[in-house]
Design an enzyme around this catalytic site. Structure first.
Site, PDB file in Angstrom:
ATOM      1  N   ASP A  33     102.466  58.653  80.240  1.00 25.26           N
ATOM      2  CA  ASP A  33     104.107  57.886  80.004  1.00 25.26           C
ATOM      3  C   ASP A  33     105.069  58.526  81.128  1.00 25.26           C
ATOM      4  O   ASP A  33     105.758  57.820  81.623  1.00 25.26           O
ATOM      5  CB  ASP A  33     104.211  58.288  78.600  1.00 25.26           C
ATOM      6  CG  ASP A  33     105.845  57.541  78.215  1.00 25.26           C
ATOM      7  OD1 ASP A  33     105.947  56.604  78.687  1.00 25.26           O
ATOM      8  OD2 ASP A  33     106.303  58.265  77.117  1.00 25.26           O
ATOM      9  N   GLY A 119      94.548  62.156  75.313  1.00 22.00           N
ATOM     10  CA  GLY A 119      95.024  63.292  75.968  1.00 22.00           C
ATOM     11  C   GLY A 119      95.859  64.031  74.979  1.00 22.00           C
ATOM     12  O   GLY A 119      95.235  64.501  73.936  1.00 22.00           O
TER      13      GLY A 119
END
Length: 167
Positions: A33, A119
């Site tokens: 992101d 993650g």
């Protein structure tokens, strides 16, 4: 649809759309992101704010401009956060399915995916790879090429093995 494993940086993929593993707020963050927001520049965040004033639900997806990225669009999706108790695999599968639906709406022929939720959201990598490969293989779509982009060599090896004929 052809599915490929790629060892590299998702922000450098020359495809119609890159998938962003976003958080619910849709305002940038860490990991994929943060990398997409940094590489795409302020246009990505501005479009997120305009299109998603209330954010996005886990398992859903939506698109924005790609800003300075080599792609045309960013398809944002919010994966389940296992650390927050979101353990329903169906939410992870929904991310990939919804991204393909959004890609079809856009007319995207090529899409680069990160390994969603594997993650900081703590999804076990082996199962994250399996969910990605199974869903991409089984979801009807007009997308012609999907890339699963792994930033590190061990993750690439897992994805590549899952995509092999014996995987």
């Amino acid at each position: 649809m052809q599915i490929h494993a790629v060892h590299g940086d998702i922000t450098e993929q020359q495809v119609d759309a890159v998938v962003n593993a976003a958080n619910n707020a849709m305002r940038g963050g860490g990991g994929v992101d943060g990398a997409i927001h940094r590489a795409g520049g302020p246009a990505v965040l501005a479009d997120c704010i305009e299109r998603f004033p209330d954010g996005l639900a886990t398992g859903d997806a939506g698109w924005t401009v790609a800003g300075d990225l080599p792609a045309r669009w960013v398809i944002h999706t919010v994966g389940p956060n296992r650390h927050a108790g979101q353990t329903d695999r169906g939410l992870l599968v929904s991310c990939y399915r919804r991204c393909l639906e959004v890609a079809d709406e856009l007319g995207a022929a090529s899409v680069a995916f990160p390994l969603i939720s594997a993650g900081v959201y703590g999804w076990p990598k082996q199962d994250a790879v399996a969910a990605a490969v199974e869903t991409l293989r089984s979801t009807p779509t007009r997308v012609r090429e999907a890339r699963i982009v792994a930033f590190d060599a061990p993750t690439y090896a897992l994805v590549d093995a899952a995509l092999s004929p014996t995987g």
